[in-house]
Design an enzyme around this catalytic site. Structure first.
Site, PDB file in Angstrom:
ATOM      1  N   GLY A   1     -27.408  15.303 -48.015  1.00 17.93           N
ATOM      2  CA  GLY A   1     -27.283  14.396 -46.869  1.00 17.93           C
ATOM      3  C   GLY A   1     -25.901  13.779 -46.833  1.00 17.93           C
ATOM      4  O   GLY A   1     -24.980  14.257 -47.493  1.00 17.93           O
ATOM      5  N   ASN A   2     -25.730  12.733 -46.051  1.00 18.60           N
ATOM      6  CA  ASN A   2     -24.447  12.023 -46.024  1.00 18.60           C
ATOM      7  C   ASN A   2     -24.689  10.541 -45.768  1.00 18.60           C
ATOM      8  O   ASN A   2     -25.828  10.119 -45.546  1.00 18.60           O
ATOM      9  CB  ASN A   2     -23.498  12.648 -44.994  1.00 18.60           C
ATOM     10  CG  ASN A   2     -24.062  12.583 -43.593  1.00 18.60           C
ATOM     11  OD1 ASN A   2     -24.268  11.501 -43.051  1.00 18.60           O
ATOM     12  ND2 ASN A   2     -24.344  13.747 -43.000  1.00 18.60           N
TER      13      ASN A   2
END
Ligand code: CTP
Length: 403
Positions: A212-213
Site C-alpha cells: 500500500g502507500n
C-alpha cells in the site's frame, strides 16, 4: 443536509408586527447549521426583543452605528458585517424599509449594511393588503429585483388590520424552503456529474498482507465534499481511508485494489461530465496472491510484481466530452514529467504536487500545487489547506463550463 449548513446569514429586521416571527426564523437558520447575525431597525425592537434574538442566534444583535455601552469609542462596522455575510435576508421588510432600499436612504444600520452588501439580498415583504398592491410598492419590488435582490413573496391570510388578503410575511418555514430552493438552483455545479477517485489502493500479497502507500485520501475527499456542496452529483470511488464524507448526497463506492477501482470507474465513466483522479493507485501488484499466509521459511524472499492497470490512462483513451483531471506527484523534473503525463494520459488539466515543496504531499493538511493545462499553461498556487486547494480545483471545473 441543508444548503444553509455553514452559511453566514445576516438577518435584517424592520419594524412590522411580523418581526415577532423572526425568533422562529433564527431558530430554523441555526437548526439548518447556519451562522446568524441579526441587525434590527430601532422600530423593530417594539415587536421583538434583541435579547431573544441574541440568545437564539448566539451572537450580539446590532442596531445602532455605535456600540451602546461606549458611544464615542466604538463604531459598529456595517461594511464588515455586510462582507461577512454569504446571504442577507430582510424579514420582515416593511414598505418604509423597502422604499429606503430603493432610494438609497441610509438612516439606520440595517440600511447602511444593505447598501454595503455584496452577497445576494433576499427580502420578505410584510404589510397590509392595499399597501402590498400599491403601485409604489410594486414599483419598489421591481427596482429591487433589477438591483439583483430577490423577493420572498408575501402570503395570503389574516392581517394585523383585521383584514384578510395578500401581505402577510411568508411563514418562517416557507422562508427557509424558499432560500434553500433558490440557493440550490443557483449552485454552479448543479446538473453536473463528477467522478472522483481518492485514497490509496491495497494490493494483496496473501490473505493478511498487502502493498500500500501513505495516502490519507484527504485531498480526494475534500474535492468530493466541496463538489457536492457546489451542487454536483458526486461519485466517490475510494480506497481504504479514515476520511469521512460530510455531504450525504455523495455516492461512495469503497474499493480495495487498483483492479476494483478500475472496474468501479469504468462502470460509471460514460455517464459523468468530469473525472478527477486524486487516488494514489499502486503502480504494481504481486503477480500471484498466495491463498494461505506466507510462512517465514527462507532468509530472503522475493515477490514478483506486475503493473496494475493505469485507470487515468484508460479513461483518457475512451473520453468523449468529459473533463479529465489528474494529479502528478513528482520529486524531480516536475514540470517536464507532468507535461508528459498530460500528453500520455490525454488530460485536460494536471494538478502537480512536488515533494520538494514543504507542506505538500501525503498525510499533510496542506498542499502546494501547480496547475498545468493541456496547452501547458502553468499556474503555481500558494501553500494552502487541502480544502482550499479543492476549491481551486473546482473553480477550474466551473470555469471550464461557464467561461
Ligand atoms: N493513476 C491511475 N491509475 C494508476 C496510476 C495512477 O489512475 N494505476 C492516476 C493517479 O490517480 C494520478 C495520476 O494517475 O491522478 C498520476 O499518478 P502518478 O503515480 O503520479 O503517475 P504515474 O502515471 O503512475 O507515473 P509514475 O509513477 O511513473 O510517476
Amino acid at each position: 443536509m441543508s444548503v444553509l449548513n455553514g452559511k453566514k446569514v445576516l438577518l435584517g429586521i424592520s419594524g412590522g408586527i411580523a418581526a415577532y416571527k423572526t425568533a422562529s426564523l433564527v431558530r430554523l437558520f441555526i437548526k439548518a447549521g447556519a451562522h446568524v447575525q441579526v441587525i434590527m431597525t430601532p422600530a423593530s425592537k417594539d415587536f421583538v426583543t434583541p435579547l431573544t434574538l441574541s440568545t437564539l442566534s448566539k451572537n450580539p444583535v446590532h442596531s445602532s452605528f455605535y456600540y451602546e455601552e461606549d458611544q464615542n469609542a466604538q463604531w459598529n462596522n456595517h461594511v464588515e458585517l455586510a462582507l461577512w455575510a454569504d446571504l442577507m435576508v430582510i424579514a420582515p421588510a416593511t414598505a418604509n424599509t423597502l422604499s429606503k432600499m430603493v432610494s438609497g436612504t441610509c438612516d439606520n444600520l440595517l440600511l447602511a449594511t444593505y447598501l454595503s452588501a455584496k452577497c445576494t439580498v433576499y427580502f420578505a415583504p410584510a404589510m397590509d393588503l392595499d399597501m402590498y398592491k400599491h403601485p409604489s410598492t410594486l414599483a419598489n419590488f421591481l427596482s429591487l429585483e433589477t438591483f439583483g435582490n430577490v423577493i420572498i413573496p408575501a402570503e395570503n391570510g389574516e392581517l394585523a388590520s383585521g383584514l384578510s388578503g395578500e401581505g402577510r410575511m411568508a411563514e418562517p418555514e416557507n422562508i427557509l424552503i424558499f432560500l434553500e430552493k433558490d440557493i440550490q438552483s443557483k449552485l454552479p455545479l448543479r446538473g453536473k456529474k463528477i467522478l472522483i477517485t481518492a485514497g490509496p489502493t491495497y494490493e494483496a500479497i496473501d490473505p493478511v498482507r498487502f502493498i500500500g502507500n501513505h495516502s490519507s485520501g484527504k485531498m480526494g475527499y475534500d474535492i468530493a465534499n466541496e463538489a457536492a456542496n457546489l451542487g454536483a452529483s458526486v461519485i466517490l470511488v475510494s480506497g481504504p481511508t479514515h476520511c469521512k464524507i460530510t455531504n450525504s448526497s455523495i455516492e461512495l463506492i469503497s474499493v480495495t485494489s487498483a483492479e476494483e477501482m478500475y472496474d468501479a470507474c469504468h462502470a460509471v465513466f460514460d455517464s459523468v461530465d468530469v473525472a478527477i483522479a486524486a487516488a494514489a493507485v499502486a503502480d504494481y501488484k504481486p503477480k500471484t496472491v498466495a491463498t494461505q499466509k506466507i510462512k517465514k521459511s527462507t532468509d530472503d524472499f522475493t515477490i514478483q510484481l506486475e503493473k496494475t492497470k493505469d485507470i487515468l490512462f484508460s479513461l483518457g483513451q475512451i473520453k468523449k466530452n468529459q473533463l479529465l483531471i489528474g494529479f502528478a506527484l513528482e520529486t524531480e523534473n516536475e514540470i517536464e514529467n507532468a507535461k508528459l503525463k498530460i500528453q500520455k494520459k490525454n488530460l485536460d488539466l494536471i494538478v502537480l504536487n512536488s515533494l520538494q515543496d514543504e507542506g505538500a504531499g501525503f498525510k499533510k493538511e496542506t498542499n502546494k500545487v501547480t496547475f498545468i493545462d493541456k496547452n501547458f499553461f502553468l499556474e503555481p498556487m500558494d501553500l494552502k489547506p487541502k480544502e482550499a486547494v479543492a476549491t481551486d480545483i473546482l473553480n477550474k471545473v466551473i470555469a471550464h463550463f461557464y467561461e
